[in-house]
Write a protein that holds these residues in place. Sequence first.
Motif, PDB file in Angstrom:
ATOM      1  N   LEU A  35      29.765  43.821  41.374  1.00 21.48           N
ATOM      2  CA  LEU A  35      30.174  42.633  42.126  1.00 21.48           C
ATOM      3  C   LEU A  35      31.584  42.180  41.734  1.00 21.48           C
ATOM      4  N   ALA A  36      31.901  42.237  40.452  1.00 17.15           N
ATOM      5  CA  ALA A  36      33.241  41.852  39.997  1.00 17.15           C
ATOM      6  C   ALA A  36      34.295  42.780  40.599  1.00 17.15           C
ATOM      7  N   ALA A  37      33.999  44.072  40.670  1.00 18.75           N
ATOM      8  CA  ALA A  37      34.932  45.037  41.258  1.00 18.75           C
ATOM      9  C   ALA A  37      35.147  44.767  42.745  1.00 18.75           C
ATOM     10  N   LYS A  38      34.166  44.173  43.397  1.00 22.33           N
ATOM     11  CA  LYS A  38      34.273  43.838  44.823  1.00 22.33           C
ATOM     12  C   LYS A  38      34.935  42.484  45.051  1.00 22.33           C
ATOM     13  N   GLY A  39      35.354  41.822  43.974  1.00 17.75           N
ATOM     14  CA  GLY A  39      36.072  40.558  44.098  1.00 17.75           C
ATOM     15  C   GLY A  39      35.245  39.302  43.950  1.00 17.75           C
ATOM     16  N   PHE A  40      33.968  39.438  43.609  1.00 22.86           N
ATOM     17  CA  PHE A  40      33.124  38.257  43.414  1.00 22.86           C
ATOM     18  C   PHE A  40      33.475  37.597  42.082  1.00 22.86           C
ATOM     19  N   THR A  41      33.347  36.276  42.040  1.00 25.05           N
ATOM     20  CA  THR A  41      33.508  35.513  40.810  1.00 25.05           C
ATOM     21  C   THR A  41      32.129  35.041  40.400  1.00 25.05           C
TER      22      THR A  41
END
Length: 71
Positions: A35-41
């Motif tokens: 999720l972090a790699a996909k831009g989620f915070t």
Amino acid sequence: MGTIYKLDRTGHGEVATWGDDAASRAVGAAAFADLAAKGFTMFTGGTEGRKLEAFDPEATEVIAIPRLVGG
């Protein structure tokens, strides 16, 4: 036990859960990294609501919020 919830335009859904064992924590860490790699915070749920820079296996609830895009 902890859970990652992902927010998106359709609402929210459960992405991963983990317990005290290393195998389930690895699943939670992998979901967090994806999720972090996909831009989620990510933030912890509950009253503390702190931003997470790395997977915290002690968190009981993690909320993944997508990157906001203006337009």
